[in-house]
Write a protein that holds these residues in place. Sequence first.
Motif, PDB file in Angstrom:
ATOM      1  N   ASN A  81       0.989  -1.243   0.199  1.00 45.49           N
ATOM      2  CA  ASN A  81       0.034  -0.011  -0.014  1.00 45.49           C
ATOM      3  C   ASN A  81       0.965   1.150   0.001  1.00 45.49           C
ATOM      4  O   ASN A  81       2.200   1.123   0.337  1.00 45.49           O
ATOM      5  CB  ASN A  81      -0.907  -0.025   1.125  1.00 45.49           C
ATOM      6  N   THR A  82       0.503   2.498  -0.340  1.00 45.90           N
ATOM      7  CA  THR A  82       1.013   3.530  -0.495  1.00 45.90           C
ATOM      8  C   THR A  82       1.543   4.204   0.944  1.00 45.90           C
ATOM      9  O   THR A  82       2.555   4.976   0.999  1.00 45.90           O
ATOM     10  CB  THR A  82       0.312   4.710  -1.229  1.00 45.90           C
ATOM     11  N   HIS A  86       0.923  -3.499   4.075  1.00 43.98           N
ATOM     12  CA  HIS A  86       0.846  -4.559   3.112  1.00 43.98           C
ATOM     13  C   HIS A  86      -0.779  -5.293   3.232  1.00 43.98           C
ATOM     14  O   HIS A  86      -0.995  -5.481   4.606  1.00 43.98           O
ATOM     15  CB  HIS A  86       1.774  -5.596   3.080  1.00 43.98           C
ATOM     16  N   ASP A  87      -1.263  -5.639   2.271  1.00 45.37           N
ATOM     17  CA  ASP A  87      -2.418  -6.378   2.519  1.00 45.37           C
ATOM     18  C   ASP A  87      -2.087  -7.881   2.056  1.00 45.37           C
ATOM     19  O   ASP A  87      -1.543  -8.053   1.141  1.00 45.37           O
ATOM     20  CB  ASP A  87      -3.495  -5.834   1.339  1.00 45.37           C
ATOM     21  N   ASN A  94      -4.921  -6.171   6.482  1.00 44.14           N
ATOM     22  CA  ASN A  94      -3.649  -5.038   6.412  1.00 44.14           C
ATOM     23  C   ASN A  94      -2.687  -5.561   7.613  1.00 44.14           C
ATOM     24  O   ASN A  94      -3.022  -5.840   8.522  1.00 44.14           O
ATOM     25  CB  ASN A  94      -4.267  -3.618   6.676  1.00 44.14           C
ATOM     26  N   SER A 150     -10.857   0.868   6.161  1.00 42.16           N
ATOM     27  CA  SER A 150     -10.192   2.236   6.510  1.00 42.16           C
ATOM     28  C   SER A 150     -11.000   2.775   7.620  1.00 42.16           C
ATOM     29  O   SER A 150     -11.923   2.726   7.673  1.00 42.16           O
ATOM     30  CB  SER A 150     -10.414   3.019   5.264  1.00 42.16           C
TER      31      SER A 150
END
Length: 185
Positions: A81-82, A86-87, A94, A150
């Motif tokens: 991920n930015t 990491h997923d 996550n 999120s």
Amino acid sequence: MREWNSPTACSRHFRIACATLAILSAVCTSNPALAKRGASGEASEIARCIRIAARGQGWLEKTLWGLREQEAGWLGAEVANTNGTHDLGPLQINSWWVPRIARLVDKPEPLVRHWLRHDACFNAEAARWIFLSGLRTTGDYWKAVGIYHSPTLWRQRTYAAKVANHMRARFGPDVFAAASAEEGR
């Protein structure tokens, strides 16, 4: 159906499931063929694990399927991920959750991270725990779906709408009516 109301029950069930999976993972050798995206047998293994994680609760199984189809991960997945996280695995847990899950199951973080990537059932159990924790905290089904993705409100709403679309596509337009009828029993 209401076990998510009890933080102790939810955590206890997750710890028991994780301990069982830890033992099975230690006893069984991994299948390298399942480490590749779309490998033979992977879809049926993920489906089996989602059924197990739902524990016979149809509404929860449908929810996990909605999350899984939105996330579209695979065994062995580690998607950057930015924000530096990491997923991991089929339900794209996550990596932010790794320390919390490691404490919960009393296992080292690298081992938990490995299980999240390579063990479909551990991954599905973690997804269950994350979603049900959000549901217990908020008391709101769609907010809990959004929290799975999120902490940001607008991202939660967008994500929840996508998950709802996946659920409708998989289970039909009456998927939510059926869930309401099921809860009334």
